[in-house]
Design a protein around this motif. Structure first.
Motif, PDB file in Angstrom:
ATOM      1  N   LYS A  99       0.829  -1.204   0.000  1.00 30.49           N
ATOM      2  CA  LYS A  99       0.000   0.000   0.000  1.00 30.49           C
ATOM      3  C   LYS A  99       0.863   1.253   0.000  1.00 30.49           C
ATOM      4  O   LYS A  99       0.576   2.232  -0.699  1.00 30.49           O
ATOM      5  CB  LYS A  99      -0.928  -0.017   1.213  1.00 30.49           C
ATOM      6  CG  LYS A  99      -1.854   1.188   1.291  1.00 30.49           C
ATOM      7  CD  LYS A  99      -2.732   1.118   2.534  1.00 30.49           C
ATOM      8  CE  LYS A  99      -3.621   2.356   2.629  1.00 30.49           C
ATOM      9  NZ  LYS A  99      -4.448   2.332   3.868  1.00 30.49           N
ATOM     10  N   ARG A 100       1.938   1.222   0.799  1.00 31.63           N
ATOM     11  CA  ARG A 100       2.817   2.397   0.867  1.00 31.63           C
ATOM     12  C   ARG A 100       3.468   2.678  -0.483  1.00 31.63           C
ATOM     13  O   ARG A 100       3.562   3.836  -0.900  1.00 31.63           O
ATOM     14  CB  ARG A 100       3.884   2.180   1.946  1.00 31.63           C
ATOM     15  CG  ARG A 100       3.331   2.240   3.368  1.00 31.63           C
ATOM     16  CD  ARG A 100       4.365   1.841   4.398  1.00 31.63           C
ATOM     17  NE  ARG A 100       3.798   1.860   5.746  1.00 31.63           N
ATOM     18  CZ  ARG A 100       4.410   1.394   6.834  1.00 31.63           C
ATOM     19  NH1 ARG A 100       5.628   0.882   6.729  1.00 31.63           N
ATOM     20  NH2 ARG A 100       3.820   1.453   8.010  1.00 31.63           N
ATOM     21  N   TYR A 101       3.908   1.630  -1.157  1.00 31.47           N
ATOM     22  CA  TYR A 101       4.517   1.836  -2.474  1.00 31.47           C
ATOM     23  C   TYR A 101       3.482   2.315  -3.490  1.00 31.47           C
ATOM     24  O   TYR A 101       3.792   3.113  -4.373  1.00 31.47           O
ATOM     25  CB  TYR A 101       5.194   0.543  -2.952  1.00 31.47           C
ATOM     26  CG  TYR A 101       6.638   0.454  -2.526  1.00 31.47           C
ATOM     27  CD1 TYR A 101       7.635   1.131  -3.220  1.00 31.47           C
ATOM     28  CD2 TYR A 101       7.011  -0.294  -1.418  1.00 31.47           C
ATOM     29  CE1 TYR A 101       8.955   1.070  -2.833  1.00 31.47           C
ATOM     30  CE2 TYR A 101       8.336  -0.361  -1.016  1.00 31.47           C
ATOM     31  CZ  TYR A 101       9.304   0.322  -1.729  1.00 31.47           C
ATOM     32  OH  TYR A 101      10.615   0.269  -1.335  1.00 31.47           O
ATOM     33  N   SER A 102       2.261   1.835  -3.352  1.00 37.51           N
ATOM     34  CA  SER A 102       1.206   2.277  -4.257  1.00 37.51           C
ATOM     35  C   SER A 102       0.899   3.756  -4.051  1.00 37.51           C
ATOM     36  O   SER A 102       0.677   4.499  -5.016  1.00 37.51           O
ATOM     37  CB  SER A 102      -0.060   1.444  -4.028  1.00 37.51           C
ATOM     38  OG  SER A 102      -1.133   1.924  -4.794  1.00 37.51           O
ATOM     39  N   GLU A 103       0.922   4.188  -2.786  1.00 37.32           N
ATOM     40  CA  GLU A 103       0.590   5.587  -2.490  1.00 37.32           C
ATOM     41  C   GLU A 103       1.717   6.537  -2.902  1.00 37.32           C
ATOM     42  O   GLU A 103       1.461   7.639  -3.387  1.00 37.32           O
ATOM     43  CB  GLU A 103       0.292   5.733  -0.991  1.00 37.32           C
ATOM     44  CG  GLU A 103      -1.007   5.054  -0.566  1.00 37.32           C
ATOM     45  CD  GLU A 103      -1.207   5.071   0.936  1.00 37.32           C
ATOM     46  OE1 GLU A 103      -0.221   5.357   1.660  1.00 37.32           O
ATOM     47  OE2 GLU A 103      -2.328   4.794   1.396  1.00 37.32           O
ATOM     48  N   THR A 104       2.964   6.120  -2.658  1.00 38.46           N
ATOM     49  CA  THR A 104       4.087   7.014  -2.959  1.00 38.46           C
ATOM     50  C   THR A 104       4.561   6.897  -4.403  1.00 38.46           C
ATOM     51  O   THR A 104       5.258   7.775  -4.901  1.00 38.46           O
ATOM     52  CB  THR A 104       5.279   6.703  -2.039  1.00 38.46           C
ATOM     53  OG1 THR A 104       5.730   5.356  -2.261  1.00 38.46           O
ATOM     54  CG2 THR A 104       4.887   6.860  -0.574  1.00 38.46           C
ATOM     55  N   ARG A 105       4.213   5.754  -5.058  1.00 39.83           N
ATOM     56  CA  ARG A 105       4.635   5.474  -6.429  1.00 39.83           C
ATOM     57  C   ARG A 105       6.153   5.414  -6.578  1.00 39.83           C
ATOM     58  O   ARG A 105       6.698   5.659  -7.654  1.00 39.83           O
ATOM     59  CB  ARG A 105       4.039   6.511  -7.401  1.00 39.83           C
ATOM     60  CG  ARG A 105       2.523   6.508  -7.413  1.00 39.83           C
ATOM     61  CD  ARG A 105       1.970   7.455  -8.454  1.00 39.83           C
ATOM     62  NE  ARG A 105       0.502   7.417  -8.450  1.00 39.83           N
ATOM     63  CZ  ARG A 105      -0.261   8.137  -9.246  1.00 39.83           C
ATOM     64  NH1 ARG A 105       0.297   8.973 -10.121  1.00 39.83           N
ATOM     65  NH2 ARG A 105      -1.577   8.055  -9.177  1.00 39.83           N
ATOM     66  N   ARG A 106       6.820   5.087  -5.492  1.00 34.30           N
ATOM     67  CA  ARG A 106       8.269   4.909  -5.556  1.00 34.30           C
ATOM     68  C   ARG A 106       8.591   3.504  -6.057  1.00 34.30           C
ATOM     69  O   ARG A 106       7.788   2.582  -5.953  1.00 34.30           O
ATOM     70  CB  ARG A 106       8.900   5.123  -4.170  1.00 34.30           C
ATOM     71  CG  ARG A 106       8.803   6.540  -3.655  1.00 34.30           C
ATOM     72  CD  ARG A 106       9.599   6.695  -2.375  1.00 34.30           C
ATOM     73  NE  ARG A 106      11.006   6.400  -2.601  1.00 34.30           N
ATOM     74  CZ  ARG A 106      11.843   5.993  -1.646  1.00 34.30           C
ATOM     75  NH1 ARG A 106      11.395   5.799  -0.414  1.00 34.30           N
ATOM     76  NH2 ARG A 106      13.099   5.755  -1.914  1.00 34.30           N
ATOM     77  N   ARG A 107       9.800   3.349  -6.558  1.00 34.79           N
ATOM     78  CA  ARG A 107      10.242   2.058  -7.077  1.00 34.79           C
ATOM     79  C   ARG A 107      11.022   1.308  -6.011  1.00 34.79           C
ATOM     80  O   ARG A 107      11.924   1.856  -5.388  1.00 34.79           O
ATOM     81  CB  ARG A 107      11.122   2.272  -8.317  1.00 34.79           C
ATOM     82  CG  ARG A 107      11.715   0.991  -8.886  1.00 34.79           C
ATOM     83  CD  ARG A 107      12.644   1.286 -10.052  1.00 34.79           C
ATOM     84  NE  ARG A 107      13.353   0.095 -10.482  1.00 34.79           N
ATOM     85  CZ  ARG A 107      14.475  -0.361  -9.938  1.00 34.79           C
ATOM     86  NH1 ARG A 107      15.018   0.296  -8.919  1.00 34.79           N
ATOM     87  NH2 ARG A 107      15.049  -1.456 -10.379  1.00 34.79           N
ATOM     88  N   HIS A 108      10.660   0.041  -5.802  1.00 39.02           N
ATOM     89  CA  HIS A 108      11.414  -0.807  -4.873  1.00 39.02           C
ATOM     90  C   HIS A 108      12.786  -1.084  -5.482  1.00 39.02           C
ATOM     91  O   HIS A 108      12.900  -1.349  -6.687  1.00 39.02           O
ATOM     92  CB  HIS A 108      10.659  -2.115  -4.637  1.00 39.02           C
ATOM     93  CG  HIS A 108      11.239  -2.960  -3.547  1.00 39.02           C
ATOM     94  ND1 HIS A 108      12.365  -3.731  -3.733  1.00 39.02           N
ATOM     95  CD2 HIS A 108      10.844  -3.141  -2.257  1.00 39.02           C
ATOM     96  CE1 HIS A 108      12.637  -4.361  -2.601  1.00 39.02           C
ATOM     97  NE2 HIS A 108      11.740  -4.022  -1.691  1.00 39.02           N
ATOM     98  N   THR A 111      13.039  -4.318  -7.664  1.00 39.37           N
ATOM     99  CA  THR A 111      12.142  -4.589  -8.793  1.00 39.37           C
ATOM    100  C   THR A 111      12.874  -4.359 -10.122  1.00 39.37           C
ATOM    101  O   THR A 111      13.790  -3.548 -10.220  1.00 39.37           O
ATOM    102  CB  THR A 111      10.897  -3.685  -8.754  1.00 39.37           C
ATOM    103  OG1 THR A 111      11.313  -2.319  -8.690  1.00 39.37           O
ATOM    104  CG2 THR A 111      10.020  -4.020  -7.568  1.00 39.37           C
TER     105      THR A 111
END
Length: 285
Positions: A99-108, A111
């Motif tokens: 959820k946090r990555y979806s909200e911030t749209r940052r790249r892991h 990945t």
């Protein structure tokens, strides 16, 4: 000299942890390769003890797997140099990180074009196992907001005398999940529930009306006494085994009444016996 190593899952709050320690006077370095850790100790920290007397280093999964596998040996080396070293491992539930990555749209960082986020998280957990296995503190940030995390880290990593055990008493609601960073979990759901008294439903375990209700129940007193005796017996064993931190989690259904009351009562009792007692109510906002 003191060295704090911050590691854990991407999206769990490592940057917040380093920022917090920097505010506390630590010299902070993010993403130091494990391969350079020994050279940093020998040729930087030990040669300028004043500048690096309090240092925090971030280590993450961007290190090569074989270097992370050597982490236990690097840790032994650090402590052999007389440096007080604590390892903090941060984690959160998978759905929370997604959820946090979806909200911030940052790249892991792990990945790729052919590796989705969920798979990257699984790989990250695997490669960081040597670090997690040697953690002095495990912090689960699934239900922790920014200011709570900062306060928690300041309390847990505050200066304390050698050999003093720090105990975190935490209340929680089973309906929201068991804390992953707890050493012991006690279930208070069998105790009388103030929630079913309409006049008490809007209060919590810190309010006097709920306190009076629970203090009048014999079974609550017995439950409180049994947990207190358990901690008094076993906490010194953890301290003698060089453990610095102990997390006691007490849960009820919603984390509002019984567990909050018990944590408050236990913390007040043990503050006179243990120098470092911390309280956290996970579900209270």
């Amino acid at each position: 000299m003191k060295l704090v190593i911050i590691s854990g899952l991407s999206g769990s709050g490592k940057s917040i942890a380093l920022d917090t320690l920097e505010d506390c006077g630590y010299y902070c370095i993010d993403n130091l390769p494990v391969a350079l850790l020994q050279d940093f100790i020998d040729h930087v920290m030990l040669e300028d003890r004043e500048t690096y007397k309090k240092t925090a280093i971030g280590i993450d999964a961007r290190n090569q797997t074989e270097y992370l596998a050597d982490f236990p040996e690097k840790l032994k080396f650090i402590r052999s140099k007389g440096i007080e070293c604590e390892v903090v491992y941060m984690q959160a539930e998978e759905n929370i990180i997604l959820k946090r990555y979806s909200e911030t749209r940052r790249r892991h960082p792990l990945t790729t074009a052919s590796r989705p986020l969920r798979e990257a998280l699984e790989i990250e957990q695997q490669v960081l196992r040597p670090v997690a296995a040697h953690a002095d503190i495990i912090v689960d940030t699934s239900f922790t907001h920014y200011h709570q995390l900062r306060d928690l880290l300041k309390n847990r990593l505050g200066e304390k005398g050698k050999g003093n055990l720090s105990i975190l008493f935490q209340s929680f609601g089973f309906k929201y999940g068991i804390p992953l960073d707890a050493d012991f979990v006690f279930d208070a759901r069998s105790l009388p529930n103030p929630y079913w008294a309409p006049e008490l439903r809007g209060f919590n375990g810190k309010d006097q009306a709920v306190i009076d209700f629970l203090e009048n129940e014999v079974i609550v007193k017995e439950f409180l006494q049994d947990i207190g005796q358990f901690i008094e017996r076993w906490a010194p064993r953890f301290e003698s085994d060089n453990r610095s931190y102990l997390t006691i989690a007490i849960g009820c259904t919603g984390g509002q009444h019984r567990s909050v009351f018990l944590v408050e009562a236990l913390s007040q009792y043990f503050k006179s016996k243990i120098p470092n007692v911390i309280v956290r109510h996970r579900e209270l906002r």
